[in-house]
Design an enzyme around this catalytic site. Structure first.
Site, PDB file in Angstrom:
ATOM      1  N   LYS A 192       5.303  -6.361  51.420  1.00  0.00           N
ATOM      2  CA  LYS A 192       3.931  -6.794  51.641  1.00  0.00           C
ATOM      3  C   LYS A 192       3.830  -7.192  53.247  1.00  0.00           C
ATOM      4  CE  LYS A 192       0.616 -10.272  50.347  1.00  0.00           C
ATOM      5  NZ  LYS A 192       0.416 -11.317  49.109  1.00  0.00           N
ATOM      6  N   GLU A 198      16.179  -7.496  52.579  1.00  0.00           N
ATOM      7  CA  GLU A 198      16.718  -6.696  51.833  1.00  0.00           C
ATOM      8  C   GLU A 198      16.202  -5.183  51.976  1.00  0.00           C
ATOM      9  OE1 GLU A 198      16.918 -10.605  49.524  1.00  0.00           O
ATOM     10  OE2 GLU A 198      15.724  -9.391  50.730  1.00  0.00           O
ATOM     11  N   GLY A 251       2.856 -10.140  45.296  1.00  0.00           N
ATOM     12  CA  GLY A 251       3.908  -9.051  45.193  1.00  0.00           C
ATOM     13  C   GLY A 251       4.220  -8.631  43.610  1.00  0.00           C
ATOM     14  N   ARG A 252       4.037  -9.608  42.912  1.00  0.00           N
ATOM     15  CA  ARG A 252       4.332  -9.382  41.541  1.00  0.00           C
ATOM     16  C   ARG A 252       3.239  -8.853  40.589  1.00  0.00           C
ATOM     17  NH1 ARG A 252       4.780 -14.774  42.613  1.00  0.00           N
ATOM     18  NH2 ARG A 252       3.703 -16.014  41.527  1.00  0.00           N
ATOM     19  N   GLU A 337       8.470 -16.558  37.933  1.00  0.00           N
ATOM     20  CA  GLU A 337       8.268 -16.720  39.526  1.00  0.00           C
ATOM     21  C   GLU A 337       6.657 -17.151  39.405  1.00  0.00           C
ATOM     22  OE1 GLU A 337       7.684 -13.386  42.564  1.00  0.00           O
ATOM     23  OE2 GLU A 337       9.768 -14.450  42.676  1.00  0.00           O
ATOM     24  N   HIS A 368      22.529  -5.907  17.234  1.00  0.00           N
ATOM     25  CA  HIS A 368      23.873  -6.318  17.511  1.00  0.00           C
ATOM     26  C   HIS A 368      24.579  -7.338  18.560  1.00  0.00           C
ATOM     27  CE1 HIS A 368      24.296  -3.149  14.069  1.00  0.00           C
ATOM     28  NE2 HIS A 368      22.975  -2.702  14.953  1.00  0.00           N
ATOM     29  N   LYS A 478      16.835 -17.930  50.649  1.00  0.00           N
ATOM     30  CA  LYS A 478      16.768 -16.842  51.748  1.00  0.00           C
ATOM     31  C   LYS A 478      16.890 -17.323  53.027  1.00  0.00           C
ATOM     32  CE  LYS A 478      13.247 -14.005  50.811  1.00  0.00           C
ATOM     33  NZ  LYS A 478      11.898 -13.677  50.387  1.00  0.00           N
TER      34      LYS A 478
END
Length: 508
Positions: A192, A198, A251-252, A337, A368, A478
């Site tokens: 964005k 990263e 963003g999400r 978030e 399981h 961060k």
């Protein structure tokens, strides 16, 4: 309504006498009331919340809370493009990307989608040379959404093979690069702000890989997906290969924007349009359906009942379809978030539980691994099951019959339980679950599922009084990491300083 009056309603919910699930099903109309099938662009989807403890009494209290918190007004603010994200002073206009929002915002989104469609078509027609692969680099919402959609929808006959890379761990990028030929690979950089550490570090390494692979103009192989196009130009991307999106798209919530470029590239523009249409249909249902008939509001009411009145700290999601394996991961970010907050929208402390911890997996594998706790553990954990009627494979139908039988059996077992004189073999039952059953999994269906969960999160946020559209909680760690990377910072705790020294990371 004053906060004191809202507290009274929350107390009423907490102290309400709640019948068992078995007792609730004594009402012959219960299934009709709490299981709704919506006819949507991708096919029918059944939303069955009958095996939860929702009741007329529970809904009445939560409906009063919705009125007290002006939920209807806030829903209108969301869908009309008002600045509902008050801490950042902006709107949250992901629905405008699908066609529901302020007229100007919808028009802008459609224009940007058209621009993206032209680029996708050009790539498919070979204008940028032979393109067999795309390495999509992003993190958070810029990666989780594309990864989910690609894994769910592009397992066969993808027009371009897409590899989504998010982790700064070089193993992730290296693995993707090993599967691609630099001469026939494009790089999508999704950020964005176009400054995410990263993402930009991975992007630099991908450029170097192209260069070492004999690509004369590595920047010419990059597509930028960003709300800061000027930053992408500064970085070296030609403006003709920059696909912008609005800063009002979080963003999400950004998969509907140009962040969905890899989905369109892999599946085609028609499929991406269907993806948007499926989400738009849920937007319209969420906007138009009365509270008592609104499947989104119903799901949020159940979530609030379990977190606020029953002390449930987690909610589990199990996809009984391998193609939806990444959905629990996607929902983790979307829900935690968005609603993992400790203050109200006005900055005062939140005095109630916020979002539950969202977790899950894939059935039947999860049976399981973790279902022992769900059936016999001391934690009460509401469960969502997701299944698809039409299988995504051509193998013997017995595979799908066993899969669906297990899915439906787990919900039935959680509810019914089983008595035994041997405590180790006794199942208490009366444990809630909801089931979402799709006719088939396609682009429109996936769009509808994601939009359903987005609005579900929003309803919970509005009744709690929090802002689900900021995420300041991710910033501190961060910032400290950047200090360390720059060789600065001091006064860390002894443990952190020892770890830095042991790893050979000096702090000057």
């Amino acid at each position: 309504m004053a906060a004191q009056d809202q507290a009274t309603l929350w107390h009423a919910l907490e102290t309400l006498e709640v019948p068992t699930l078995a007792a609730l099903f004594a009402d012959p109309a219960r299934l009709e009331r709490y299981a709704t099938t919506l006819d949507l662009p991708g096919g029918p989807i059944r939303f069955d919340w009958s095996k939860t403890h929702l009741s007329a009494d529970v809904e009445a209290i939560l409906a009063q809370l919705a009125q007290a918190t002006d939920f209807a007004g806030k829903r209108e603010e969301l869908l009309s493009g008002a600045k509902i994200n008050n801490t950042e002073g902006r709107a949250a206009e992901h629905t405008a990307q699908r066609g529901v929002g302020a007229e100007a915002s919808v028009e802008e989104a459609q224009a940007l989608h058209a621009r993206m469609a032209l680029l996708v078509e050009a790539i498919h027609e070979g204008v940028l040379g032979e393109v067999k692969s795309l390495i999509h680099i992003g993190i958070g919402g810029s990666a989780l959404g594309p990864a989910l959609a690609i894994d769910a929808l592009a397992r066969e006959e993808a027009k371009v093979a897409v590899h989504v890379v998010s982790n700064i761990d070089g193993c992730a990028l290296e693995q993707a690069m090993k599967q691609c030929d630099p001469a026939t690979t494009l790089i999508a950089v999704a950020s964005k702000t176009f400054t995410t550490t990263e993402t930009m570090t991975n992007a630099h390494s991908a450029l170097e890989w192209l260069r070492e692979g004999g690509v004369a103009d590595p920047y010419g192989r990059v597509i930028a997906l960003t709300a800061a196009p000027e930053k992408a130009v500064e970085w070296g991307v030609d403006e003709t290969r920059i696909l912008p999106f609005s800063e009002t798209v979080g963003g999400r919530y950004s998969l509907w924007s140009s962040i969905g470029f890899p989905v369109a590239l892999a599946l085609g523009n028609e499929a991406f349009a269907a993806f948007l249409a499926g989400a738009e249909a849920i937007d319209e249902h969420f906007r138009d359906a009365a509270i008592g008939e609104n499947v989104v509001v119903r799901a949020a009411f159940a979530d609030l009942f379990y977190t606020q009145a029953r002390g449930c700290q987690t909610r589990a999601v199990f996809a009984y379809d391998e193609r939806l394996a990444l959905l629990p991961d996607y929902l983790q970010q979307l829900e935690m978030e968005s609603n993992g907050k400790r203050v109200l929208a006005d900055g005062t402390p939140l005095t109630r539980p916020s979002a539950p911890i969202t977790w899950g997996g894939v059935g039947t594998d999860a049976q399981h691994a973790v279902f022992q706790l769900l059936h016999q553990g001391t934690h009460l954990i509401p469960v969502d099951f997701l299944a698809v009627k039409v299988p995504g494979h051509d193998l013997d139908p017995v595979h799908h019959k066993i899969l669906l039988s297990n899915c439906f059996a787990q919900g039935a077992a959680l509810m019914a339980g089983q008595a035994s004189e041997d405590g180790a073999r006794a199942y208490p039952g009366n444990r809630p679950s909801a089931t979402i059953l799709c006719d088939e999994l396609n682009a429109a269906t996936l769009g509808a599922l994601i939009a359903f969960h987005e609005h579900r999160v929003f309803v919970s946020a509005m009744l709690l009084g929090i802002n689900p559209f900021d995420q300041f909680g991710v910033e501190l760690g961060k910032a400290i990491a950047k200090k360390i990377d720059a060789g600065g910072g001091e006064g860390f705790d002894p443990s952190t300083e020892a770890l830095l020294a042991e790893a050979g990371i000096g702090v000057e």
